[in-house]
Scaffold this active site. Structure first.
Site, PDB file in Angstrom:
ATOM      1  N   THR A   8       0.849  -1.196   0.000  1.00 22.25           N
ATOM      2  CA  THR A   8       0.000   0.000   0.000  1.00 22.25           C
ATOM      3  C   THR A   8       0.878   1.237   0.000  1.00 22.25           C
ATOM      4  O   THR A   8       2.043   1.174   0.390  1.00 22.25           O
ATOM      5  CB  THR A   8      -0.916   0.030   1.245  1.00 22.25           C
ATOM      6  OG1 THR A   8      -1.775   1.167   1.168  1.00 22.25           O
ATOM      7  CG2 THR A   8      -0.121   0.139   2.530  1.00 22.25           C
ATOM      8  N   ASN A   9       0.295   2.361  -0.422  1.00 20.24           N
ATOM      9  CA  ASN A   9       0.983   3.639  -0.263  1.00 20.24           C
ATOM     10  C   ASN A   9       0.177   4.558   0.626  1.00 20.24           C
ATOM     11  O   ASN A   9       0.428   5.757   0.692  1.00 20.24           O
ATOM     12  CB  ASN A   9       1.258   4.292  -1.626  1.00 20.24           C
ATOM     13  CG  ASN A   9       2.614   3.847  -2.151  1.00 20.24           C
ATOM     14  OD1 ASN A   9       3.547   3.664  -1.368  1.00 20.24           O
ATOM     15  ND2 ASN A   9       2.709   3.630  -3.439  1.00 20.24           N
ATOM     16  N   ASN A  10      -0.798   3.979   1.272  1.00 19.22           N
ATOM     17  CA  ASN A  10      -1.640   4.744   2.173  1.00 19.22           C
ATOM     18  C   ASN A  10      -0.980   4.760   3.564  1.00 19.22           C
ATOM     19  O   ASN A  10      -1.014   3.781   4.299  1.00 19.22           O
ATOM     20  CB  ASN A  10      -3.026   4.080   2.203  1.00 19.22           C
ATOM     21  CG  ASN A  10      -4.008   4.842   3.055  1.00 19.22           C
ATOM     22  OD1 ASN A  10      -3.630   5.497   4.027  1.00 19.22           O
ATOM     23  ND2 ASN A  10      -5.275   4.744   2.687  1.00 19.22           N
ATOM     24  N   HIS A  12      -1.711   6.202   6.245  1.00 19.11           N
ATOM     25  CA  HIS A  12      -2.634   6.066   7.361  1.00 19.11           C
ATOM     26  C   HIS A  12      -2.924   4.586   7.648  1.00 19.11           C
ATOM     27  O   HIS A  12      -2.878   4.135   8.791  1.00 19.11           O
ATOM     28  CB  HIS A  12      -3.920   6.827   7.049  1.00 19.11           C
ATOM     29  CG  HIS A  12      -4.953   6.707   8.112  1.00 19.11           C
ATOM     30  ND1 HIS A  12      -4.827   7.325   9.325  1.00 19.11           N
ATOM     31  CD2 HIS A  12      -6.102   6.005   8.155  1.00 19.11           C
ATOM     32  CE1 HIS A  12      -5.871   7.016  10.068  1.00 19.11           C
ATOM     33  NE2 HIS A  12      -6.663   6.202   9.382  1.00 19.11           N
ATOM     34  N   ASP A  69      -7.337  -6.714  -0.520  1.00 16.27           N
ATOM     35  CA  ASP A  69      -8.304  -6.255  -1.503  1.00 16.27           C
ATOM     36  C   ASP A  69      -9.681  -6.320  -0.861  1.00 16.27           C
ATOM     37  O   ASP A  69      -9.967  -7.261  -0.119  1.00 16.27           O
ATOM     38  CB  ASP A  69      -8.267  -7.120  -2.769  1.00 16.27           C
ATOM     39  CG  ASP A  69      -9.001  -6.446  -3.914  1.00 16.27           C
ATOM     40  OD1 ASP A  69      -8.828  -5.226  -4.103  1.00 16.27           O
ATOM     41  OD2 ASP A  69      -9.760  -7.128  -4.633  1.00 16.27           O
ATOM     42  N   PHE A 148     -15.815   6.772   3.372  1.00 20.15           N
ATOM     43  CA  PHE A 148     -15.493   6.857   1.943  1.00 20.15           C
ATOM     44  C   PHE A 148     -16.278   5.774   1.201  1.00 20.15           C
ATOM     45  O   PHE A 148     -17.018   4.993   1.797  1.00 20.15           O
ATOM     46  CB  PHE A 148     -13.978   6.683   1.723  1.00 20.15           C
ATOM     47  CG  PHE A 148     -13.506   5.263   1.957  1.00 20.15           C
ATOM     48  CD1 PHE A 148     -13.340   4.765   3.224  1.00 20.15           C
ATOM     49  CD2 PHE A 148     -13.247   4.406   0.876  1.00 20.15           C
ATOM     50  CE1 PHE A 148     -12.927   3.458   3.441  1.00 20.15           C
ATOM     51  CE2 PHE A 148     -12.822   3.100   1.077  1.00 20.15           C
ATOM     52  CZ  PHE A 148     -12.661   2.626   2.368  1.00 20.15           C
ATOM     53  N   LYS A 171     -16.696   2.742  13.272  1.00 16.52           N
ATOM     54  CA  LYS A 171     -16.611   1.907  12.069  1.00 16.52           C
ATOM     55  C   LYS A 171     -15.393   0.987  12.149  1.00 16.52           C
ATOM     56  O   LYS A 171     -15.473  -0.195  11.821  1.00 16.52           O
ATOM     57  CB  LYS A 171     -16.535   2.790  10.806  1.00 16.52           C
ATOM     58  CG  LYS A 171     -16.369   1.957   9.554  1.00 16.52           C
ATOM     59  CD  LYS A 171     -16.132   2.764   8.286  1.00 16.52           C
ATOM     60  CE  LYS A 171     -15.665   1.845   7.173  1.00 16.52           C
ATOM     61  NZ  LYS A 171     -15.251   2.535   5.954  1.00 16.52           N
TER      62      LYS A 171
HETATM   63  P1  IMP Z   1      -9.715  -1.398  -1.541  1.00 19.90           P
HETATM   64  O1  IMP Z   1      -9.377  -2.758  -2.101  1.00 19.90           O
HETATM   65  O2  IMP Z   1      -9.606  -1.346  -0.042  1.00 19.90           O
HETATM   66  O3  IMP Z   1      -8.978  -0.319  -2.242  1.00 19.90           O
HETATM   67  O4  IMP Z   1     -11.280  -1.165  -1.837  1.00 19.90           O
HETATM   68  C1  IMP Z   1     -11.798  -1.171  -3.164  1.00 19.90           C
HETATM   69  C2  IMP Z   1     -13.098  -0.383  -3.235  1.00 19.90           C
HETATM   70  O5  IMP Z   1     -14.117  -1.026  -2.430  1.00 19.90           O
HETATM   71  C3  IMP Z   1     -13.024   1.035  -2.689  1.00 19.90           C
HETATM   72  O6  IMP Z   1     -12.615   1.921  -3.701  1.00 19.90           O
HETATM   73  C4  IMP Z   1     -14.463   1.296  -2.260  1.00 19.90           C
HETATM   74  O7  IMP Z   1     -15.263   1.676  -3.362  1.00 19.90           O
HETATM   75  C5  IMP Z   1     -14.936  -0.058  -1.790  1.00 19.90           C
HETATM   76  N1  IMP Z   1     -14.716  -0.193  -0.326  1.00 19.90           N
HETATM   77  C6  IMP Z   1     -13.793  -0.987   0.291  1.00 19.90           C
HETATM   78  N2  IMP Z   1     -13.858  -0.827   1.629  1.00 19.90           N
HETATM   79  C7  IMP Z   1     -14.833   0.074   1.857  1.00 19.90           C
HETATM   80  C8  IMP Z   1     -15.367   0.669   3.058  1.00 19.90           C
HETATM   81  O8  IMP Z   1     -14.930   0.408   4.195  1.00 19.90           O
HETATM   82  N3  IMP Z   1     -16.364   1.551   2.878  1.00 19.90           N
HETATM   83  C9  IMP Z   1     -16.869   1.881   1.664  1.00 19.90           C
HETATM   84  N4  IMP Z   1     -16.402   1.390   0.523  1.00 19.90           N
HETATM   85  C10 IMP Z   1     -15.388   0.484   0.615  1.00 19.90           C
END
Ligand code: IMP
Length: 191
Positions: A8-10, A12, A69, A148, A171
């Site tokens: 990740t590059n996040n 936080h 993911d 988000f 959350k």
């Molecule tokens: P990522 O794999 O964590 O980057 O999540 C991929 C996508 O799933 C994000 O861009 C959001 O659209 C959705 N998503 C994942 N986790 C959440 C959450 O906790 N709340 C809302 N949307 C989420």
């Protein structure tokens, strides 16, 4: 002490997970190891996408690592948007992605949905997976401004407010991501 790369590059996310796994493990971000590549995410499951991240780091850098993911699965939409959550409408615009979900669901009474996270860990030549999920319902219109992604339309079962109406700490106590990270941390602590 063992170094582990978190795909990740996040900053936080990295800080949060570092605090949970404790000081026996030193986490590094993609930036920290000089990886600025667009790591492929072409799988059709969360497991495949998470593993693609760790496979990439293992083959290019030979480092121990983990990657995650996540996404939203809606039962009445055959578990869409799933791995396409970030770009369901064809763009990363979350307003459009939420509109599309609400439009597809229409007035369907089956509002069941879940958020899922899968973490892939590669450590000492072994592959491990950790999963977290939270069941809930998709509401008819957006509520709340925090969080988000799909947070404004997701109410976890047993609650009467959306993720976007909850304080971050609330959350983060119950989320799919928190559950998966908790399992990873328990595993690493007992390793
Ligand atoms: P990522 O794999 O964590 O980057 O999540 C991929 C996508 O799933 C994000 O861009 C959001 O659209 C959705 N998503 C994942 N986790 C959440 C959450 O906790 N709340 C809302 N949307 C989420």
């Amino acid at each position: 002490m063992l170094e582990l790369v978190f795909a990740t590059n996040n900053a936080h996310k990295l800080e949060e997970v570092q605090a949970i796994v404790g000081s026996r493990f030193v986490l590094q971000s993609l930036d920290d190891i000089g990886c600025h590549d667009d790591i492929p995410e072409t799988g059709v499951t969360f497991e495949e996408n998470a593993k693609q991240k760790t496979d990439y780091l293992v083959s290019k850098y030979g480092l121990y690592c983990f990657g995650d993911d996540s996404g939203l699965e809606i039962t009445a939409l055959d578990n869409e948007p799933g791995v396409y959550s970030a770009r369901y409408s064809g763009s990363r615009d979350m307003e459009r992605n939420i509109d599309l979900v609400l439009e597809k669901l229409g007035d369907n009474p089956n509002r069941a949905a879940r958020f899922r996270t899968v973490i892939s860990l590669f450590l000492n030549e072994q592959q491990f997976f950790f999963e977290g999920s939270i069941e809930g319902q998709i509401v008819g219109s957006r509520k709340g401004t925090k969080g988000f992604g799909y947070d404004p339309i997701f109410v976890p079962n047993g609650y009467d407010k959306t993720f976007a109406e909850m304080a971050a700490e609330e959350k983060n106590r119950i989320s799919h991501r928190a559950i998966a990270v908790g399992k990873l941390a328990d595993f690493l602590k007992s390793y």
